[in-house]
Design a protein around this motif. Structure first.
Motif, PDB file in Angstrom:
ATOM      1  N   GLN A   1      -5.041   8.155  -3.204  1.00 33.61           N
ATOM      2  CA  GLN A   1      -3.678   8.647  -3.022  1.00 33.61           C
ATOM      3  C   GLN A   1      -2.803   7.531  -2.498  1.00 33.61           C
ATOM      4  N   THR A   2      -1.505   7.691  -2.695  1.00 33.33           N
ATOM      5  CA  THR A   2      -0.544   6.698  -2.220  1.00 33.33           C
ATOM      6  C   THR A   2       0.049   7.177  -0.900  1.00 33.33           C
TER       7      THR A   2
ATOM      8  N   GLU B   1       4.051   1.021   0.494  1.00 32.79           N
ATOM      9  CA  GLU B   1       3.136   1.910  -0.200  1.00 32.79           C
ATOM     10  C   GLU B   1       1.726   1.310  -0.215  1.00 32.79           C
TER      11      GLU B   1
ATOM     12  N   ALA C   1      -9.986   3.509  -4.697  1.00 31.87           N
ATOM     13  CA  ALA C   1      -8.781   2.839  -5.173  1.00 31.87           C
ATOM     14  C   ALA C   1      -9.077   1.415  -5.640  1.00 31.87           C
TER      15      ALA C   1
ATOM     16  N   VAL D   1      -2.211   2.313  -1.795  1.00 31.86           N
ATOM     17  CA  VAL D   1      -3.086   3.214  -2.542  1.00 31.86           C
ATOM     18  C   VAL D   1      -4.484   3.108  -1.948  1.00 31.86           C
ATOM     19  N   THR D   2      -5.025   4.241  -1.542  1.00 29.04           N
ATOM     20  CA  THR D   2      -6.326   4.219  -0.875  1.00 29.04           C
ATOM     21  C   THR D   2      -7.133   5.472  -1.184  1.00 29.04           C
TER      22      THR D   2
ATOM     23  N   LYS E   1      -8.143  -0.647   5.415  1.00 33.38           N
ATOM     24  CA  LYS E   1      -7.665   0.716   5.152  1.00 33.38           C
ATOM     25  C   LYS E   1      -8.196   1.711   6.185  1.00 33.38           C
TER      26      LYS E   1
END
Length: 219
Positions: free
Chosen positions: A17-18, A25, A52, A27-28, A126
């Motif tokens: 998901q972003t 932003e 991601a 994405v992970t 992340k």
């Protein structure tokens, strides 16, 4: 065999998901949430799950990310908040399978599924963003509470509350904790690095990392 019960206490999945982090932003796929149903695990991925960055996550060597439930009490105390299973991005939250007991190459049965330990989990930035804690990666490495990855030798269904059975211990006896110690703390220990790099069951990425270190140390 140990008397302690080894079991899966939660199965966790999530698709990439972003998110917005500090105005940017990102994405992970680190957001994983517990599910109540049983899920099929293939040689590379758990149904309903996704990563991601496929250069660092997922694949045959890292089909399942595992994290011991026992560590949650420590992190809850440090961060002052309650955490649910999956917070560390793991697919399986387990009990009775700690890093100082589990060896790279150990083979386990989870119900009908057969898995093998391939490497320690190497936390990335992340995780820090998921926890909103800049020191998360360093603290995970310092404590050794990293978790680890499994490759899947026999596909099948996995569900929570399933007992885990040790099938075979790897003869080399290199624990996940020891591999972490050499990776992060004893960086000039050539003999230990050679021993770890030679492990047949070690993931390709960790083998490459240790071989690169050895090449630099032996110059």
């Amino acid at each position: 065999m140990r008397d302690i019960t080894m079991e899966v206490v939660s199965v966790n999945v999530g698709l990439p998901q972003t998110i917005m982090y500090q105005g940017k932003e990102l994405v992970t796929g680190i957001y994983k949430y517990p599910v109540s149903s049983s899920l099929y695990i293939s040689k590379t991925q758990l149904d309903g799950d996704g990563q991601a960055d496929l250069t660092l996550h997922g694949g045959a060597d890292k089909a399942l990310c595992v994290y011991p439930e026992e560590h949650y009490a420590h992190w809850e105390q440090v961060l002052g908040q309650k955490m649910e299973a999956g917070t560390f991005g793991e697919n399986l939250t387990v009990r009775g399978l700690l890093e100082d007991q589990v060896c790279i190459g150990d083979t386990y049965a989870i119900g009908d599924v057969i898995v093998q330990v391939s490497q320690p989990r190497q936390p990335c930035h992340k995780l820090a963003k998921r926890l909103d804690w800049v020191d998360a990666v360093l603290q995970v490495q310092e404590t050794g509470y990293t978790g680890y990855y499994l490759r899947v030798l026999k596909e099948g269904e996995i569900s929570k509350n399933t007992q885990v059975r040790l099938i075979a211990k790897d003869e080399a006896g290199v624990t996940v904790a020891h591999a972490n110690q050499i990776k992060y703390h004893e960086k000039t220990n050539i003999e230990a690095a050679q021993h770890i790099a030679a492990l047949q069951a070690l993931s390709a990425s960790w083998k490459q990392s240790f071989l690169k270190r050895l090449a630099e140390l032996e110059v």
